[in-house]
Design an enzyme around this catalytic site. Sequence first.
Site, PDB file in Angstrom:
ATOM      1  N   GLN A  56     -27.386   2.829  13.026  1.00 15.93           N
ATOM      2  CA  GLN A  56     -27.164   4.062  14.173  1.00 15.93           C
ATOM      3  C   GLN A  56     -26.404   4.920  13.658  1.00 15.93           C
ATOM      4  O   GLN A  56     -26.052   5.232  12.498  1.00 15.93           O
ATOM      5  CB  GLN A  56     -25.847   2.738  14.460  1.00 15.93           C
ATOM      6  CG  GLN A  56     -25.682   1.255  15.096  1.00 15.93           C
ATOM      7  CD  GLN A  56     -26.003   1.492  16.258  1.00 15.93           C
ATOM      8  OE1 GLN A  56     -25.609   2.491  17.012  1.00 15.93           O
ATOM      9  NE2 GLN A  56     -26.513   0.589  17.028  1.00 15.93           N
ATOM     10  N   HIS A 108     -36.305  -9.530   8.971  1.00 17.22           N
ATOM     11  CA  HIS A 108     -34.656  -9.262   9.132  1.00 17.22           C
ATOM     12  C   HIS A 108     -33.624 -10.315   8.403  1.00 17.22           C
ATOM     13  O   HIS A 108     -32.706 -10.216   8.258  1.00 17.22           O
ATOM     14  CB  HIS A 108     -34.611  -8.867  10.589  1.00 17.22           C
ATOM     15  CG  HIS A 108     -34.382  -7.226  10.895  1.00 17.22           C
ATOM     16  ND1 HIS A 108     -35.754  -7.334  11.322  1.00 17.22           N
ATOM     17  CD2 HIS A 108     -33.813  -6.544  11.328  1.00 17.22           C
ATOM     18  CE1 HIS A 108     -35.599  -5.998  12.476  1.00 17.22           C
ATOM     19  NE2 HIS A 108     -34.547  -5.771  11.661  1.00 17.22           N
ATOM     20  N   LEU A 126     -33.256  -1.601   7.544  1.00 16.01           N
ATOM     21  CA  LEU A 126     -34.121  -1.832   8.234  1.00 16.01           C
ATOM     22  C   LEU A 126     -33.980  -1.243   9.725  1.00 16.01           C
ATOM     23  O   LEU A 126     -32.812  -0.408   9.793  1.00 16.01           O
ATOM     24  CB  LEU A 126     -34.585  -3.028   8.324  1.00 16.01           C
ATOM     25  CG  LEU A 126     -35.538  -3.552   7.822  1.00 16.01           C
ATOM     26  CD1 LEU A 126     -34.443  -5.318   7.422  1.00 16.01           C
ATOM     27  CD2 LEU A 126     -35.925  -3.903   8.101  1.00 16.01           C
ATOM     28  N   ALA A 127     -34.611  -0.209  10.155  1.00 17.63           N
ATOM     29  CA  ALA A 127     -34.769  -0.104  11.369  1.00 17.63           C
ATOM     30  C   ALA A 127     -34.913  -0.329  12.827  1.00 17.63           C
ATOM     31  O   ALA A 127     -35.866  -0.160  13.455  1.00 17.63           O
ATOM     32  CB  ALA A 127     -34.443   1.570  11.672  1.00 17.63           C
ATOM     33  N   ASN A 171     -27.199  -9.507  10.158  1.00 15.78           N
ATOM     34  CA  ASN A 171     -27.223  -8.739  10.152  1.00 15.78           C
ATOM     35  C   ASN A 171     -26.666  -7.420  10.477  1.00 15.78           C
ATOM     36  O   ASN A 171     -26.144  -7.630  11.818  1.00 15.78           O
ATOM     37  CB  ASN A 171     -28.519  -7.632  10.641  1.00 15.78           C
ATOM     38  CG  ASN A 171     -30.315  -8.664   9.947  1.00 15.78           C
ATOM     39  OD1 ASN A 171     -30.839  -9.245  11.036  1.00 15.78           O
ATOM     40  ND2 ASN A 171     -30.467  -8.954   9.318  1.00 15.78           N
ATOM     41  N   ASP A 178     -35.284  -6.881  18.687  1.00 21.11           N
ATOM     42  CA  ASP A 178     -34.950  -5.479  18.388  1.00 21.11           C
ATOM     43  C   ASP A 178     -35.740  -4.273  17.939  1.00 21.11           C
ATOM     44  O   ASP A 178     -35.724  -3.943  17.112  1.00 21.11           O
ATOM     45  CB  ASP A 178     -34.384  -6.027  17.610  1.00 21.11           C
ATOM     46  CG  ASP A 178     -32.724  -4.500  17.254  1.00 21.11           C
ATOM     47  OD1 ASP A 178     -32.963  -3.931  17.581  1.00 21.11           O
ATOM     48  OD2 ASP A 178     -32.608  -4.923  15.794  1.00 21.11           O
ATOM     49  N   HIS A 180     -22.163  -4.938  14.442  1.00 22.38           N
ATOM     50  CA  HIS A 180     -21.964  -4.137  13.489  1.00 22.38           C
ATOM     51  C   HIS A 180     -21.171  -3.803  13.122  1.00 22.38           C
ATOM     52  O   HIS A 180     -19.453  -3.638  13.659  1.00 22.38           O
ATOM     53  CB  HIS A 180     -22.103  -2.545  14.224  1.00 22.38           C
ATOM     54  CG  HIS A 180     -23.757  -2.794  14.321  1.00 22.38           C
ATOM     55  ND1 HIS A 180     -24.832  -1.957  13.243  1.00 22.38           N
ATOM     56  CD2 HIS A 180     -24.870  -3.211  15.099  1.00 22.38           C
ATOM     57  CE1 HIS A 180     -26.074  -2.125  13.649  1.00 22.38           C
ATOM     58  NE2 HIS A 180     -26.057  -2.582  15.110  1.00 22.38           N
TER      59      HIS A 180
END
Length: 389
Positions: free
Chosen positions: A148, A258, A315-316, A226, A281, A202
């Site tokens: 992010q 993940h 990881l994106a 995550n 995701d 997050h």
Amino acid sequence: MSGPADRLLLNARVVTTEGVLDDGWVWMRGGSIGAVGHGAVPAEAAGADRVDGRGGWVLPGFIDVHVHGGAGHDFMYADQEELRAITRFHGQHGTTAMLATSLTASREELTRVLERVSRFMSDPMPFAQLLGVHFEGPFINVKWKGAQNPAHIVPPQAEWLEDWMRRFPGVIKLQTLAPESEGAADYIERLDRHGIVPSCGHTDATYDQIAAAAGHGLRHAVHTFNAMSPYHHRAPGTVGAVLTDDRITAEVIADGHHVHPAGIKLLISAKGTDRVILVTDAMAAAGMPDGEYDLGGLPVVMKGGVARLKEGDSLAGSTLTMIDAFRFVVREIGVSVAEASRMASGNPARQLRIDEQRGSLAAGKRADVLLLDDLLALQRIWVGGAEMA
């Protein structure tokens, strides 16, 4: 894509909320389900076009509540044709309904997402149906920003929410934030009052902060394990709270990258299959070859199907599809087909409070139906009774 018609899908194992119907059938009557059963078919369905399930599986369509894009396009920027391409790609992989998921961005950019998605939802949608928007951020913790953009991370802004709800009523369905942020308790209550699912993610929240947030209405956790404070036996953190609080339903990205399979087994053991939701995701690179892509303005490199930020190596998102997530938990985790169906369809429908219309196979519900063979490969897909090519 052929239009809705009377179809009788028979000679299959039909997954229902009551169990699996061997020698089962599903009667799709236009855009809805007329009846579900096993053995002899009803006389009124005798004239329907017959589809032989060849002993395969019949499931409700998948519902993906956390997906950023696919087929080379991102929900943050997608125009109407690109939205159509994203929904077609995921529809071809068993997703019949989804939330267009944003990333942390400016107020203006997020408002434009709402404008474009709202406009797309106002017209007929021939592929996976966009049910609304999942705002992932921008009210998150910079410590756990993951993929992010930290430039746009801010505390919860009640004024933004009220403005969005006035201008786009009912479009925001879920919002992810860090519950430890200043003003988060009030914001969570506002989300709940507006019928929006409040979600943690997050976040560096402690066990006690998550428990307190659940008291204010928090009931969802994005991509569990995550980008959240981890479990420690003396400081259980966000993960410990998510695992043990029955008020919270937990997403998981079941792609083998993940989360380790043991972590997924632990999650399911702690929460039960009624409180776990499979998500992709997925980002723009889903369905595309290896190479360089963009995720919310951040450069991403995909190699071997795994997407990571070009800088920092986080990881994106993923390149996962719902059918692959479904197969992963059956084959690698060992859950039953019925349990995997619950996590991919029934649980997200219930979390979004749309389970009276979607998420299971029953008379009167939308005819969002999947036919899989014995090896769990997709054979045919119906969205609102219309078959996808």
